[in-house]
Design a protein around this motif. Structure first.
Motif, PDB file in Angstrom:
ATOM      1  N   LYS A 108       3.691 -90.725 -40.382  1.00  0.00           N
ATOM      2  CA  LYS A 108       2.973 -89.611 -40.989  1.00  0.00           C
ATOM      3  C   LYS A 108       1.847 -90.119 -41.879  1.00  0.00           C
ATOM      4  O   LYS A 108       0.734 -89.591 -41.881  1.00  0.00           O
ATOM      5  CB  LYS A 108       3.933 -88.758 -41.829  1.00  0.00           C
ATOM      6  CG  LYS A 108       4.937 -87.943 -41.040  1.00  0.00           C
ATOM      7  CD  LYS A 108       5.806 -87.164 -42.009  1.00  0.00           C
ATOM      8  CE  LYS A 108       6.903 -86.401 -41.264  1.00  0.00           C
ATOM      9  NZ  LYS A 108       7.788 -85.672 -42.204  1.00  0.00           N
ATOM     10  N   LEU A 116       7.684 -86.607 -37.078  1.00  0.00           N
ATOM     11  CA  LEU A 116       7.555 -88.053 -37.004  1.00  0.00           C
ATOM     12  C   LEU A 116       8.152 -88.720 -38.235  1.00  0.00           C
ATOM     13  O   LEU A 116       8.415 -88.074 -39.264  1.00  0.00           O
ATOM     14  CB  LEU A 116       6.081 -88.437 -36.880  1.00  0.00           C
ATOM     15  CG  LEU A 116       5.318 -87.815 -35.704  1.00  0.00           C
ATOM     16  CD1 LEU A 116       3.859 -88.231 -35.762  1.00  0.00           C
ATOM     17  CD2 LEU A 116       5.943 -88.227 -34.374  1.00  0.00           C
ATOM     18  N   ALA A 117       8.337 -90.037 -38.159  1.00  0.00           N
ATOM     19  CA  ALA A 117       8.850 -90.807 -39.276  1.00  0.00           C
ATOM     20  C   ALA A 117       7.813 -90.834 -40.400  1.00  0.00           C
ATOM     21  O   ALA A 117       6.613 -90.648 -40.163  1.00  0.00           O
ATOM     22  CB  ALA A 117       9.193 -92.225 -38.830  1.00  0.00           C
ATOM     23  N   ASP A 118       8.286 -91.092 -41.636  1.00  0.00           N
ATOM     24  CA  ASP A 118       7.395 -91.055 -42.800  1.00  0.00           C
ATOM     25  C   ASP A 118       6.245 -92.043 -42.696  1.00  0.00           C
ATOM     26  O   ASP A 118       5.106 -91.735 -43.054  1.00  0.00           O
ATOM     27  CB  ASP A 118       8.198 -91.324 -44.075  1.00  0.00           C
ATOM     28  CG  ASP A 118       9.138 -90.157 -44.402  1.00  0.00           C
ATOM     29  OD1 ASP A 118       8.861 -89.041 -43.914  1.00  0.00           O
ATOM     30  OD2 ASP A 118      10.116 -90.376 -45.134  1.00  0.00           O
ATOM     31  N   ASP A 119       6.536 -93.272 -42.221  1.00  0.00           N
ATOM     32  CA  ASP A 119       5.461 -94.266 -42.143  1.00  0.00           C
ATOM     33  C   ASP A 119       4.414 -93.879 -41.129  1.00  0.00           C
ATOM     34  O   ASP A 119       3.220 -94.128 -41.303  1.00  0.00           O
ATOM     35  CB  ASP A 119       6.041 -95.646 -41.823  1.00  0.00           C
ATOM     36  CG  ASP A 119       6.864 -95.639 -40.542  1.00  0.00           C
ATOM     37  OD1 ASP A 119       7.166 -94.540 -40.049  1.00  0.00           O
ATOM     38  OD2 ASP A 119       7.200 -96.745 -40.054  1.00  0.00           O
TER      39      ASP A 119
END
Length: 237
Positions: free
Chosen positions: A47, A42-45
Motif C-alpha cells: 500500500k 493489499l499488504a501494508d508495505d
C-alpha cells in the motif's frame, strides 16, 4: 446418421482435465473471490509503495524537480549565447564611400562593392573593417563556366537515348513474340464426374482448356449438428 463436431465423451474429458489442473477461486485465498482487487486488499508495505507513487504531471515541478530550467529560461539562454557570438554578415553597397568604418558592428560585416569593370556585371570587390580601417580582402564573381547550357543538355539526352528502343519498336517486338501463343480469352475451365471434391486436374497447352475431375463427396455443414447448451451445462454441474 449426423456427426457431432465434438463427441460428448471428449468434451467431458476436457472438463475433467480443466478441473484437475486449475484451482477454484475458493481454494486460492481471499483474493480469489474478488472481482477486482483494491488497494485496501493489499499488504501494508505494498500500500505504501502505491500511495507514494508520483502522479502524472506536465511540468518538472509536478514531479518534485525544482532545479530544472523552464522552456522560457532555455530559450532565453540560447538567445543570449547566440547574441554573444561573433559572426559575419554580408552587406551590399554601391561604393566604398557608403561604408562607415566607425559604425557599431562594422568589423563584423563583409562589404560587397560592385566593380563596374567586372565580367558581365557579376564581379564584386570584398572589403572589411580591420583595426578601424577599410581593407580590400578579395574579389567575388559568379562563375558558370563549368555548367552546361540548355542546348548542350538537350543534345546529350538525345544522344544517350539513341541506344534505346522506341515505344513502337517495343510494342512490335512483343506482338511478334506472343503471336501464336494462347491468349487470356482462350483459357477455359470444364468439370466432369460427380461429387464435390476435386480428384484430378488436367491442362491442354494447345487449347488453353483446364479439365477438373470430381470423384468424391465430402461432408458438408448440413452433415454436422451442434452440441446443445444444456449438454455443455450438464458437464459442469
Amino acid at each position: 446418421m449426423a456427426i457431432k463436431r465434438v463427441t460428448y465423451n471428449t468434451l467431458s474429458y476436457l472438463v475433467a482435465e480443466i478441473k484437475d489442473r486449475y484451482a477454484e477461486k475458493s481454494a486460492i485465498g481471499a483474493l480469489g473471490g474478488l472481482d477486482k482487487v483494491a488497494v485496501e486488499n493489499l499488504a501494508d508495505d505494498l500500500k505504501k509503495l502505491i500511495n507514494g507513487k508520483a502522479n502524472a504531471a506536465t511540468t518538472l515541478a509536478g514531479y518534485g524537480i525544482t532545479d530544472g530550467m523552464t522552456a522560457t529560461e532555455i530559450a532565453s539562454a540560447i538567445s543570449t549565447a547566440i547574441a554573444g557570438t561573433d559572426h559575419l554578415s554580408r552587406v551590399m553597397v554601391d561604393s566604398t564611400a557608403d561604408i562607415n568604418v566607425a559604425a557599431d558592428g562594422a568589423e563584423k560585416k563583409i562589404y560587397m562593392v560592385k566593380n563596374t569593370d567586372g565580367e558581365a556585371g557579376n564581379l564584386y570587390s570584398e572589403y572589411m573593417v580591420i583595426d578601424g580601417k577599410l581593407e580590400k580582402v578579395g574579389d567575388w564573381k559568379v562563375d558558370l563556366s563549368s555548367y552546361a547550357k540548355t542546348t548542350e543538355v538537350t543534345a546529350a539526352i538525345a544522344n544517350a537515348l539513341t541506344a534505346y528502343a522506341k515505344t513502337a519498336d517495343v510494342t512490335k517486338a512483343i506482338n511478334a513474340a506472343v503471336a501464336g501463343l494462347i491468349q487470356l480469352d482462350d483459357l477455359s475451365v470444364a468439370s466432369t464426374g460427380a461429387g464435390n471434391v476435386v480428384t484430378g486436374l488436367a491442362y491442354d497447352n494447345k487449347t488453353g482448356k483446364f479439365t477438373v475431375t470430381k470423384g468424391l463427396t465430402a461432408l458438408t455443414e448440413a452433415d454436422f449438428t451442434e452440441i446443445t447448451q444444456q449438454e455443455v451445462k450438464a458437464m459442469f454441474a
